[in-house]
Design a protein around this motif. Structure first.
Motif, short mmCIF file in Angstrom:
data_model
loop_
_atom_site.label_atom_id
_atom_site.label_comp_id
_atom_site.label_asym_id
_atom_site.label_seq_id
_atom_site.Cartn_x
_atom_site.Cartn_y
_atom_site.Cartn_z
N GLN A 58 0.83 -1.21 0.00
CA GLN A 58 0.00 0.00 0.00
C GLN A 58 0.86 1.25 0.00
OE1 GLN A 58 -3.11 0.11 2.97
NE2 GLN A 58 -3.42 2.31 2.75
N GLU A 59 1.90 1.27 0.83
CA GLU A 59 2.80 2.41 0.88
C GLU A 59 3.54 2.58 -0.46
OE1 GLU A 59 2.45 0.01 3.13
OE2 GLU A 59 3.20 0.61 5.12
N ILE A 60 3.92 1.46 -1.06
CA ILE A 60 4.64 1.52 -2.34
C ILE A 60 3.74 2.08 -3.43
CG2 ILE A 60 5.67 0.09 -4.15
CD1 ILE A 60 6.58 -1.82 -1.83
N MET A 61 2.53 1.57 -3.55
CA MET A 61 1.62 2.03 -4.61
C MET A 61 1.29 3.51 -4.47
SD MET A 61 -1.08 -1.07 -5.40
CE MET A 61 -1.77 -1.14 -3.75
N SER A 62 1.23 4.00 -3.22
CA SER A 62 0.83 5.39 -3.00
C SER A 62 2.01 6.35 -2.85
CB SER A 62 -0.07 5.48 -1.75
OG SER A 62 0.59 5.01 -0.59
N LEU A 80 -9.28 -1.24 -4.96
CA LEU A 80 -8.76 0.13 -4.85
C LEU A 80 -8.25 0.62 -6.20
CD1 LEU A 80 -7.88 2.56 -3.02
CD2 LEU A 80 -5.64 1.45 -2.93
N LEU A 81 -7.55 -0.26 -6.92
CA LEU A 81 -7.05 0.12 -8.24
C LEU A 81 -8.21 0.48 -9.17
CD1 LEU A 81 -4.27 -2.60 -8.80
CD2 LEU A 81 -3.98 -0.25 -8.01
N SER A 82 -9.28 -0.29 -9.11
CA SER A 82 -10.45 0.00 -9.93
C SER A 82 -11.05 1.35 -9.56
CB SER A 82 -11.51 -1.10 -9.76
OG SER A 82 -11.03 -2.34 -10.21
N LYS A 83 -11.16 1.61 -8.25
CA LYS A 83 -11.76 2.85 -7.77
C LYS A 83 -10.97 4.07 -8.21
CE LYS A 83 -12.96 5.23 -3.46
NZ LYS A 83 -12.96 5.13 -1.96
N LEU A 84 -9.64 3.95 -8.22
CA LEU A 84 -8.78 5.09 -8.56
C LEU A 84 -8.39 5.15 -10.04
CD1 LEU A 84 -6.41 5.14 -5.44
CD2 LEU A 84 -8.49 6.48 -5.84
N PRO A 126 4.42 8.92 -4.15
CA PRO A 126 4.42 9.79 -5.33
C PRO A 126 5.64 9.64 -6.23
CG PRO A 126 3.74 11.02 -3.39
CD PRO A 126 4.26 9.70 -2.90
N SER A 127 6.72 9.07 -5.69
CA SER A 127 7.93 8.89 -6.51
C SER A 127 7.71 7.92 -7.66
CB SER A 127 9.10 8.41 -5.64
OG SER A 127 9.50 9.42 -4.73
N TYR A 128 6.63 7.13 -7.62
CA TYR A 128 6.33 6.19 -8.70
C TYR A 128 5.48 6.83 -9.80
CZ TYR A 128 8.18 2.17 -6.14
OH TYR A 128 9.00 1.29 -5.52
N ALA A 129 5.29 8.13 -9.77
CA ALA A 129 4.49 8.79 -10.80
C ALA A 129 5.02 8.46 -12.19
CB ALA A 129 4.50 10.31 -10.59
N ALA A 177 0.30 9.11 0.19
CA ALA A 177 -0.21 10.30 -0.51
C ALA A 177 -1.72 10.15 -0.63
CB ALA A 177 0.44 10.46 -1.88
N GLU A 178 -2.38 11.22 -1.03
CA GLU A 178 -3.83 11.20 -1.14
C GLU A 178 -4.30 10.51 -2.41
OE1 GLU A 178 -5.06 15.23 -0.81
OE2 GLU A 178 -4.52 15.40 1.33
N ASN A 179 -3.37 10.24 -3.32
CA ASN A 179 -3.73 9.60 -4.59
C ASN A 179 -2.64 8.61 -4.97
OD1 ASN A 179 -5.10 9.02 -6.94
ND2 ASN A 179 -4.95 11.07 -7.81
N ILE A 180 -2.90 7.78 -5.97
CA ILE A 180 -1.89 6.91 -6.54
C ILE A 180 -1.49 7.49 -7.89
CG2 ILE A 180 -1.42 4.62 -7.51
CD1 ILE A 180 -3.12 3.41 -5.36
#
Length: 357
Positions: free
Chosen positions: A39-43, A100-104, A45-48, A71-74
């Motif tokens: 969860q921390e990895i997906m969120s 969560l992936l579907s939702k975002l 921001p450095s993975y933008a 972060a507030e977004n993925i």
């Protein structure tokens, strides 16, 4: 599940099952070796702009909770995993990771041979990939250069505290960095990455933190004169991208690693003591050692695995930087003391001290 594919720009194709939004997605394909902390990895921001490949075979077994977002977004473009768990088991879980992936609106693949993808990236280097529902030619897409502009806060945010006042220059900061400062009773002002020197000075900080963030540090070269002046005026800590920018501000250069460092088990050696710490890392670029002026910087840490520079200290100003993530999340907290060193620099210059972290 619908069939899906990861198509690399180098021609390799990896079949799997579509999860998440199921829309086509393109991004740089990178891998993370952490066993937990998805969860921390997906969120982060450095993975933008990137597609994250998880090396650990099962993702989502403890679900997604409200506390562990960084972060507030993925901002990642996609997520690839060996097996996705739709029925998580944890008391704080509120939603399954694929849901969560579907939702975002984030695209993903499961049932993929992630081991083979990682072997390919290690051989080819980080390459662009394309998540799609059918095998097709790699699209000709213009990818944004400045991902920091996407993830940085658009407005100033204030967090109260009775200790030293820290201005956090937001290049895509992780929430855990802010929490480490607040835990030390700091007053924190988060500002956009393009905040001017004059605006920083007007805030009258006791110290400045240059955060982590996505992308190539060269994209931000126009900001280097400002960063140099900040480090000459205020006690400064740079983390990850912030470390690279601080080094570049004083004449050093960066280069892209073949496939980067991403995971929670990277050994780093403190050159002053010889002690080795296990660190959390997430970066594609590093500071070239032969470009560092040793009359300006002391090299403080090196990576055990490949010898790359992991830390610097300015000799004539109270400023230090680390390539790794002392806040961890996910990963070991061996180097959390870096925040204490930063606060000590502030105390030595200003006399303002916070409670111990």
């Amino acid at each position: 599940m619908d069939n899906g594919y990861l198509v690399l720009e180098t021609g390799e194709v990896f079949p799997g099952s579509l999860i998440g939004s199921k829309r086509d997605a393109i991004g740089e394909v990178v891998f993370n070796t952490s066993m937990t902390g998805y969860q921390e990895i997906m969120s982060d921001p450095s993975y933008a702009g990137q597609i994250i490949v998880f090396c650990y075979p099962l993702i989502g077994n403890y679900g997604i909770n409200p506390q562990d977002f960084e972060a507030e977004n993925i901002y990642a473009k996609g997520v690839i995993m060996g097996e996705a768990c739709y029925l998580p088991n944890h008391y704080s879980s509120e939603v399954a990771a694929p849901d969560l992936l579907s939702k975002l609106g984030i695209s993903g693949l499961s049932n993929v041979d992630t081991r083979e993808i990682v072997k390919t990236i290690r051989k080819r280097g980080s390459v662009k990939g394309f998540i799609t529902d059918s095998i097709k030619d790699f699209p000709d897409v213009i990818v944004p250069e400045n991902w920091v502009e996407l993830v940085s806060t658009p407005k100033i945010k204030n967090y109260p505290g009775a200790g030293p006042h820290i201005v956090l220059l937001d290049y895509g900061y992780k929430k855990s960095i802010l929490e480490a400062l607040l835990h030390a009773n700091c007053q924190v002002t988060v500002v956009p990455y393009n905040t001017s020197l004059e605006e920083v000075e007007a805030l009258q900080p006791d110290g400045v933190l240059l955060s982590n963030g996505p992308g190539n540090p060269e994209v931000l070269k126009n900001h280097l004169p400002k960063i140099k002046k900040i480090a000459e005026q205020f006690p400064t800590l740079g983390i990850c991208l912030g470390h690279q920018l601080l080094a570049m501000a004083f004449g050093a250069r960066t280069e892209k690693l073949l496939f980067g460092h991403r995971g929670g088990n990277h050994p780093v050696k403190d050159l002053a003591t010889g002690k080795v710490y296990i660190t959390s890392q997430n970066h594609s670029y590093n500071v070239k050692e032969d470009s560092i002026n040793l009359e300006v910087f002391s090299i403080t840490y090196k990576n055990i695995n490949d010898g790359t520079v992991e830390g610097l200290h300015l000799k004539n100003f109270p400023a230090l930087s680390v390539q790794f993530h002392p806040e961890a999340h996910p990963g070991p907290q061996d180097t959390n003391y870096i925040f204490e060193k930063f606060l000590t620099l502030i105390h030595e210059k200003t006399g303002v001290m916070s409670y111990a972290i």
